[in-house]
Motif scaffolding. Sequence first.
Motif, PDB file in Angstrom:
ATOM      1  N   MET A 198       0.666  -1.211  -0.112  1.00 29.66           N
ATOM      2  CA  MET A 198       0.030   0.027   0.144  1.00 29.66           C
ATOM      3  C   MET A 198       0.842   1.308   0.075  1.00 29.66           C
ATOM      4  O   MET A 198       1.819   1.434   0.665  1.00 29.66           O
ATOM      5  CB  MET A 198      -0.941  -0.075   1.176  1.00 29.66           C
ATOM      6  N   SER A 199       0.505   2.260  -0.769  1.00 26.03           N
ATOM      7  CA  SER A 199       1.457   3.642  -0.753  1.00 26.03           C
ATOM      8  C   SER A 199       0.854   4.399   0.183  1.00 26.03           C
ATOM      9  O   SER A 199      -0.470   4.387   0.562  1.00 26.03           O
ATOM     10  CB  SER A 199       1.381   4.148  -2.369  1.00 26.03           C
ATOM     11  N   ARG A 200       1.769   5.133   0.584  1.00 23.04           N
ATOM     12  CA  ARG A 200       1.313   6.268   1.402  1.00 23.04           C
ATOM     13  C   ARG A 200       0.968   7.570   0.806  1.00 23.04           C
ATOM     14  O   ARG A 200       1.276   7.972  -0.105  1.00 23.04           O
ATOM     15  CB  ARG A 200       2.468   6.415   2.453  1.00 23.04           C
ATOM     16  N   VAL A 201      -0.331   8.036   1.398  1.00 25.80           N
ATOM     17  CA  VAL A 201      -0.685   9.373   0.999  1.00 25.80           C
ATOM     18  C   VAL A 201       0.106  10.326   1.572  1.00 25.80           C
ATOM     19  O   VAL A 201       0.358  10.471   3.011  1.00 25.80           O
ATOM     20  CB  VAL A 201      -2.269   9.624   1.203  1.00 25.80           C
ATOM     21  N   ARG A 202       0.645  11.175   0.757  1.00 30.95           N
ATOM     22  CA  ARG A 202       1.457  12.303   1.316  1.00 30.95           C
ATOM     23  C   ARG A 202       0.613  13.517   1.571  1.00 30.95           C
ATOM     24  O   ARG A 202      -0.138  14.121   0.562  1.00 30.95           O
ATOM     25  CB  ARG A 202       2.598  12.594   0.224  1.00 30.95           C
ATOM     26  N   LEU A 203       0.528  14.140   2.679  1.00 32.40           N
ATOM     27  CA  LEU A 203      -0.285  14.979   3.149  1.00 32.40           C
ATOM     28  C   LEU A 203       0.079  16.447   2.628  1.00 32.40           C
ATOM     29  O   LEU A 203      -0.761  17.161   2.157  1.00 32.40           O
ATOM     30  CB  LEU A 203      -0.381  15.165   4.777  1.00 32.40           C
ATOM     31  N   VAL A 204       1.401  16.857   2.559  1.00 29.57           N
ATOM     32  CA  VAL A 204       1.957  18.045   2.169  1.00 29.57           C
ATOM     33  C   VAL A 204       1.655  18.282   0.842  1.00 29.57           C
ATOM     34  O   VAL A 204       0.961  19.607   0.423  1.00 29.57           O
ATOM     35  CB  VAL A 204       3.414  18.248   2.488  1.00 29.57           C
ATOM     36  N   PRO A 205       1.891  17.334  -0.198  1.00 28.54           N
ATOM     37  CA  PRO A 205       1.380  17.811  -1.727  1.00 28.54           C
ATOM     38  C   PRO A 205       0.007  17.985  -1.854  1.00 28.54           C
ATOM     39  O   PRO A 205      -0.393  18.705  -2.557  1.00 28.54           O
ATOM     40  CB  PRO A 205       1.919  16.728  -2.528  1.00 28.54           C
ATOM     41  N   ILE A 206      -0.971  17.166  -1.100  1.00 33.65           N
ATOM     42  CA  ILE A 206      -2.446  17.206  -1.035  1.00 33.65           C
ATOM     43  C   ILE A 206      -2.734  18.522  -0.691  1.00 33.65           C
ATOM     44  O   ILE A 206      -3.680  19.130  -1.225  1.00 33.65           O
ATOM     45  CB  ILE A 206      -3.171  16.067  -0.433  1.00 33.65           C
ATOM     46  N   ILE A 258      -1.606  21.276  -3.155  1.00 32.76           N
ATOM     47  CA  ILE A 258      -2.588  21.117  -4.417  1.00 32.76           C
ATOM     48  C   ILE A 258      -4.094  21.940  -4.066  1.00 32.76           C
ATOM     49  O   ILE A 258      -4.479  22.795  -4.894  1.00 32.76           O
ATOM     50  CB  ILE A 258      -2.788  19.818  -4.879  1.00 32.76           C
ATOM     51  N   ALA A 259      -4.656  21.603  -2.890  1.00 32.19           N
ATOM     52  CA  ALA A 259      -5.774  22.263  -2.524  1.00 32.19           C
ATOM     53  C   ALA A 259      -5.676  23.585  -2.453  1.00 32.19           C
ATOM     54  O   ALA A 259      -6.728  24.399  -2.889  1.00 32.19           O
ATOM     55  CB  ALA A 259      -6.163  21.621  -1.175  1.00 32.19           C
ATOM     56  N   VAL A 260      -4.635  24.126  -1.875  1.00 32.46           N
ATOM     57  CA  VAL A 260      -4.569  25.393  -1.680  1.00 32.46           C
ATOM     58  C   VAL A 260      -4.299  26.297  -3.005  1.00 32.46           C
ATOM     59  O   VAL A 260      -5.087  27.420  -3.314  1.00 32.46           O
ATOM     60  CB  VAL A 260      -3.318  25.742  -0.822  1.00 32.46           C
ATOM     61  N   LEU A 261      -3.672  25.545  -4.183  1.00 36.11           N
ATOM     62  CA  LEU A 261      -3.339  26.031  -5.116  1.00 36.11           C
ATOM     63  C   LEU A 261      -4.512  26.116  -6.028  1.00 36.11           C
ATOM     64  O   LEU A 261      -5.126  27.178  -6.690  1.00 36.11           O
ATOM     65  CB  LEU A 261      -2.341  25.248  -6.060  1.00 36.11           C
ATOM     66  N   VAL A 262      -5.332  25.097  -6.072  1.00 35.10           N
ATOM     67  CA  VAL A 262      -6.850  25.125  -6.707  1.00 35.10           C
ATOM     68  C   VAL A 262      -7.762  26.069  -6.087  1.00 35.10           C
ATOM     69  O   VAL A 262      -8.384  26.887  -6.902  1.00 35.10           O
ATOM     70  CB  VAL A 262      -7.376  23.614  -6.572  1.00 35.10           C
ATOM     71  N   LEU A 263      -7.801  26.401  -4.787  1.00 39.82           N
ATOM     72  CA  LEU A 263      -8.727  27.413  -4.235  1.00 39.82           C
ATOM     73  C   LEU A 263      -8.187  28.680  -4.723  1.00 39.82           C
ATOM     74  O   LEU A 263      -9.107  29.865  -4.917  1.00 39.82           O
ATOM     75  CB  LEU A 263      -8.605  27.318  -2.727  1.00 39.82           C
ATOM     76  N   ALA A 264      -6.838  28.760  -4.841  1.00 34.89           N
ATOM     77  CA  ALA A 264      -6.379  30.176  -4.939  1.00 34.89           C
ATOM     78  C   ALA A 264      -6.804  30.473  -6.608  1.00 34.89           C
ATOM     79  O   ALA A 264      -7.066  31.693  -6.917  1.00 34.89           O
ATOM     80  CB  ALA A 264      -4.932  30.290  -4.991  1.00 34.89           C
ATOM     81  N   VAL A 265      -6.469  29.612  -7.481  1.00 33.58           N
ATOM     82  CA  VAL A 265      -7.017  29.617  -8.844  1.00 33.58           C
ATOM     83  C   VAL A 265      -8.437  30.006  -8.988  1.00 33.58           C
ATOM     84  O   VAL A 265      -9.067  30.866  -9.807  1.00 33.58           O
ATOM     85  CB  VAL A 265      -6.514  28.582  -9.638  1.00 33.58           C
ATOM     86  N   LEU A 266      -9.347  29.323  -8.252  1.00 31.88           N
ATOM     87  CA  LEU A 266     -10.877  29.528  -8.517  1.00 31.88           C
ATOM     88  C   LEU A 266     -11.081  30.737  -7.846  1.00 31.88           C
ATOM     89  O   LEU A 266     -11.777  31.372  -8.485  1.00 31.88           O
ATOM     90  CB  LEU A 266     -11.433  28.443  -7.607  1.00 31.88           C
ATOM     91  N   PHE A 267     -10.601  31.439  -6.724  1.00 29.97           N
ATOM     92  CA  PHE A 267     -10.949  32.445  -6.089  1.00 29.97           C
ATOM     93  C   PHE A 267     -10.515  33.503  -7.083  1.00 29.97           C
ATOM     94  O   PHE A 267     -10.984  34.536  -7.392  1.00 29.97           O
ATOM     95  CB  PHE A 267     -10.122  32.825  -4.816  1.00 29.97           C
TER      96      PHE A 267
END
Length: 178
Positions: free
Chosen positions: A1-9, A12-21
Amino acid sequence: MSRVRLVPIVLIAVLVLAVLFGGWQAYEHFNMVTPLKRDLQQVEGVQMVNVSSGNPEIIDVQLGPFSKLKNGDLQQTYNDLENQISAKLGADVTPHLLDNRNKVLTQAMESFNPALLQGIDKSNYTTMIAQVTNEAKKQGIQCRITMDRQYIYIQLAKGKYYLYTVMPYTTRQGGAAS
């Protein structure tokens, strides 16, 4: 099982919100605010418009003297402003009028308020208009008062100074029942 890396997620979420805003801000500015400003500046008598986006919308409209208004009438100019605003933003937003008042006109308007409020309360509009107009004339102030179903439009001028007030009034409809 691969580990989900919290920092990249999170990044990416902050970047998507910034682009949408940013996209929403650009849409609001170029498709709503700029066209509204342009349309309002086309209304007779308007010297400057400032539209602050947000909730609620704040629209400051600097009007010129009586002679610059549509037919010299605040009511007609105000109705044109409201029509432009309601077409773009809806009926809940009203313009905030800016004028070129001085202390004399401000004090005169304050002294006219009792007659105006009493006229509204008693629905005695012709007497109210006559009282205010006569008192203004005694003070050397040019006065024009008009009405429609929602507002009383008051224009005062003396020399190079002018004051515009749009007073809402209500008739005695509804109320509490016991």
